[in-house]
Design an enzyme around this catalytic site. Structure first.
Site, PDB file in Angstrom:
ATOM      1  N   THR A 148       0.862  -1.189   0.000  1.00  0.00           N
ATOM      2  CA  THR A 148       0.000   0.000   0.000  1.00  0.00           C
ATOM      3  C   THR A 148       0.898   1.238   0.000  1.00  0.00           C
ATOM      4  O   THR A 148       1.869   1.306   0.748  1.00  0.00           O
ATOM      5  CB  THR A 148      -0.944  -0.009   1.223  1.00  0.00           C
ATOM      6  OG1 THR A 148      -0.155  -0.150   2.410  1.00  0.00           O
ATOM      7  CG2 THR A 148      -1.937  -1.151   1.161  1.00  0.00           C
ATOM      8  N   ASP A 179      -5.849   0.081   7.391  1.00  0.00           N
ATOM      9  CA  ASP A 179      -6.761  -0.911   7.983  1.00  0.00           C
ATOM     10  C   ASP A 179      -7.991  -1.093   7.098  1.00  0.00           C
ATOM     11  O   ASP A 179      -8.489  -2.212   6.934  1.00  0.00           O
ATOM     12  CB  ASP A 179      -7.185  -0.468   9.389  1.00  0.00           C
ATOM     13  CG  ASP A 179      -6.001  -0.404  10.331  1.00  0.00           C
ATOM     14  OD1 ASP A 179      -5.040  -1.171  10.125  1.00  0.00           O
ATOM     15  OD2 ASP A 179      -6.019   0.421  11.261  1.00  0.00           O
ATOM     16  N   SER A 217     -11.998   6.291   2.995  1.00  0.00           N
ATOM     17  CA  SER A 217     -11.900   6.291   4.464  1.00  0.00           C
ATOM     18  C   SER A 217     -11.221   7.537   5.033  1.00  0.00           C
ATOM     19  O   SER A 217     -11.410   7.855   6.198  1.00  0.00           O
ATOM     20  CB  SER A 217     -11.147   5.048   4.942  1.00  0.00           C
ATOM     21  OG  SER A 217      -9.763   5.191   4.692  1.00  0.00           O
TER      22      SER A 217
HETATM   23  O1  RIB Z   1      -3.748   1.763  11.976  1.00  0.00           O
HETATM   24  C1  RIB Z   1      -4.254   2.743  12.832  1.00  0.00           C
HETATM   25  C2  RIB Z   1      -4.314   2.204  14.231  1.00  0.00           C
HETATM   26  O2  RIB Z   1      -3.001   1.963  14.687  1.00  0.00           O
HETATM   27  C3  RIB Z   1      -4.911   3.150  15.234  1.00  0.00           C
HETATM   28  O3  RIB Z   1      -6.304   3.029  15.355  1.00  0.00           O
HETATM   29  C4  RIB Z   1      -4.147   2.837  16.505  1.00  0.00           C
HETATM   30  O4  RIB Z   1      -4.945   2.286  17.529  1.00  0.00           O
HETATM   31  C5  RIB Z   1      -3.027   1.900  16.091  1.00  0.00           C
HETATM   32  O5  RIB Z   1      -3.296   0.612  16.427  1.00  0.00           O
END
Ligand code: RIB
Length: 301
Positions: free
Chosen positions: A214, A245, A275
């Site tokens: 990514t 994520d 997002s």
């Molecule tokens: O990828 C983002 C996340 O990384 C955040 O929400 C934080 O909690 C860390 O885990």
């Protein structure tokens, strides 16, 4: 269409987010603009991304027996995630992340707390849940030994595994061999390769072939079958936290529905672009209809 089962084994954090125009240097104090407590954690975020798109998502993890833990379990249940295998543990506080946002970009410090109670034994207790999954999705905010155990169980039951190697750590050859897809960002990909310096050229090639890298606004690079680049999108950025994520949750969703890798990455890339339009890791995660409409607007459907 039957809903596909995605099991996420990973972290659940409360994000303590500060927005500031200036990031302090060592020894300096600055005045920030605003502060928020927002649900986060790479495991929980990826679970929410897949659930919002319509997958049947089970989360396996640990929180503390504190106010943040209770709030996060309630919040994730409302998102439609099966939370029966999230254990509130004694003597550990819920994981948290201290996040600073400046100019839409972020820097993060994670304190794992209860997430480190996701031990290999705890993972093993959930073998039957893993066995029934279409895809298992993992990150590195729980102990590496637990990730290894989860991968071992998934492979025993022929379940596909996506590992998002964040935050990055050196991975063993044995682990990499069992993983179907690795989703590092550019920096993590470099780290992965440099930690594999003793591997043979063929082993490094095999590692790369599993990588889907990514690259933020530059899009995504697939290395399988000669490689392919998928361009990014120009979107208005409020907060990039959780974009990776969203990509991972959406990739698990699209692959579980049998999309070819390239199409699955296009879909996940579009979900990640959407997002960043709202504050918080989970705030801007889109529904399937929103991703489809976005892709149509870009003439990619
Ligand atoms: O990828 C983002 C996340 O990384 C955040 O929400 C934080 O909690 C860390 O885990």
């Amino acid at each position: 269409m039957t809903r596909k089962r995605i099991t996420v084994i990973g972290s659940i954090n409360m994000d303590l987010v500060t927005k500031t125009r200036k990031i302090p240097r060592i020894g300096e104090t600055v005045l920030g603009d605003s502060f928020y407590t927002i649900p986060g954690g790479k495991g929980a975020n990826q679970a929410v991304a897949a659930a919002r798109l319509g997958a049947d998502v089970t989360l396996i993890g640990c929180v503390g027996q504190d106010a943040f833990g209770k709030e996060l379990v309630k919040h994730l249940s409302i998102q439609g995630i099966h939370m029966d295998y999230v254990r509130p543990v004694l003597h550990q506080s819920t994981g948290f992340a201290s996040i600073t946002i400046s100019d839409g970009d972020n820097s993060i410090i994670v304190v794992p707390g209860a997430n480190y109670q996701v031990t290999p034994e705890f993972v093993e207790e959930h073998e039957s849940v893993i066995a029934k999954s279409d895809i298992v999705l993992l990150q590195l905010e729980i102990p590496l030994k637990s990730v290894e155990k989860a991968v071992e169980i998934a492979k025993k039951h022929n379940v596909k595994v996506i590992l998002n190697p964040a935050p990055i750590q050196a991975l063993s050859k044995e682990l990499v061999q069992k993983i179907d897809y690795l989703t590092p960002n550019e920096h993590e990909q470099q780290e992965l390769l440099s930690s594999a310096f003793e591997w043979s050229e063929q082993e490094k090639k095999d590692l790369m072939a599993k990588c889907i890298v990514t690259r933020g606004s530059k899009g995504v690079k697939i290395f399988q079958n000669g490689g392919k680049e998928i361009s990014g999108y120009k979107v208005e950025v409020v907060d990039t936290t959780g974009a990776g994520d969203t990509f991972n949750g959406a990739l698990a969703f699209s692959l579980s529905f049998g999309m070819e890798l390239e199409e699955a990455c296009r879909f996940a890339n579009a979900a990640a672009a959407l997002s960043v339009s709202k504050l918080g890791a989970q705030g801007g995660m889109p529904t399937k209809q929103e991703v489809d409409e976005f892709l149509e607007l870009q003439n990619e459907r």
